[in-house]
Design an enzyme around this catalytic site. Sequence first.
Site, PDB file in Angstrom:
ATOM      1  CD  GLU A  97      77.442  55.107 -34.593  1.00 27.33           C
ATOM      2  OE1 GLU A  97      76.918  56.205 -34.320  1.00 27.33           O
ATOM      3  OE2 GLU A  97      76.799  54.073 -34.797  1.00 27.33           O
ATOM      4  CG  ASP A 141      70.135  55.514 -30.760  1.00 25.44           C
ATOM      5  OD1 ASP A 141      69.202  55.082 -30.040  1.00 25.44           O
ATOM      6  OD2 ASP A 141      70.732  54.809 -31.594  1.00 25.44           O
ATOM      7  CD  GLU A 167      68.216  55.741 -33.588  1.00 35.70           C
ATOM      8  OE1 GLU A 167      68.688  56.786 -34.116  1.00 35.70           O
ATOM      9  OE2 GLU A 167      68.756  54.622 -33.705  1.00 35.70           O
ATOM     10  CE  LYS A 226      70.790  51.269 -37.247  1.00 37.44           C
ATOM     11  NZ  LYS A 226      70.691  50.806 -35.854  1.00 37.44           N
TER      12      LYS A 226
END
Length: 412
Positions: A199, A235, A280, A331
Amino acid sequence: MQKITSIKGRLIYDSRGNKTIEVDVITDNKYVGRTSVPSGASVGRNEVINFPNGKPEQCLMAINDNYKKFLGIDPIDLKCIHDTIREIDNTDNYSNIGGAFAFAITIAAMESASKFLHVPLFKILTNKPKLEFPIPLGNILGGGLHAGIGTPDIQEILICPHGSKSIRDAVEINFNVHKELCNVLYEKNLNFTGGRSDEGGWAPEINNEEALEASCKACENLGYVLGKDVSLGIDLASSTQWDPKCEQYIYKHNKLQLDEEKQIEFVSDLIERYKLIYVEDATHQDSFEAMHELTNKFPNVFITGDDLTTTNKRILSHAIKSKSCNAAILKVNQAGSLYDALQFAQHANENDIKIITSHRSGETIDSQIVHIGISTGSKMLKIGVVGGERISKINELIRLSEYDLIHGMTQL
Ligand code: 2PG
Ligand code: MG
């Protein structure tokens, strides 16, 4: 009334170079809505099946076999499109046609409707009079399944510029911290190559604490006060560390092994030490009780479910009853159709669960999730920092900040 006049599916490639599906939904022979499907690396067990048997080709075949059933439908009639999909595949997890089918056709249809109506997509997804900008959450450092061996066990360290007054301010802060973190990592570690995770976050060979220390240092070097101008989030994607056989979280890099109770202590310590605003999947996907403990202990931190809730309304209801999170990831491709995802969002909003609309680690240059994040009243938008497939979303956010329909940044 406008009508869907054609649908065309094709195989294209995502940011990992893997095949995915792209769909064009065309209204009145000229308004093209186009959507392609992202994929996760850390996939929750209760997510729908993205492609039948893992094969995008089979999903494409299903589109080719069934697209005529959608011709003549008004593309803005999301429920009708969803119901038509459900007549083709009524399994809980879209295992016959793939969630990708439902994802792509519903979003592309709404995009073609928005073009027909000459309004931005976010406007036709909501009738709320007051919209606010979600805060862009940027991934500055990657580990776990998103980066190579030797990187931290924590999957993502995220920067949240919650003190910003504008979207441009917020995205620039995220870029600045990402850049400064690179300098900090070079100074700290001669072996750092500048390599990045899926990412776009840096992927250094350091452990969890070193990664968090370096991230704090980058913020401080820039003069940002943690907890005031910016805060860090993580996360943990804890299901990727959880070994159900020995009921332990196994941290390969940090050489740690923790049971559920120790995991709660470990996460609590990280929250306090690094003033985290966002955590998360702090524990694994079935650990509603452990998540409840953290939610109870840290009411001002976003204790967020991702693999825990998998954009599934039924599971969210369970999490709400057991008070296992105060925030949840949205999502669309975990849920299947856009209709499914909007139902989830409505349920979250009605129960004071803060929504974070999120990208996947495998993305394309699509940017509709920015519209989805705004229309669902999301508090944050997890869309990365750099890399073409991340920048396309950030730039869409910048464009949308020109609309005075949206009244400033959300307040956390
Ligand atoms: C996550 C996501 C996105 P993936 O775990 O939140 O950051 O990763 O798409 O691999 O599930
Ligand atoms: Mg996650």
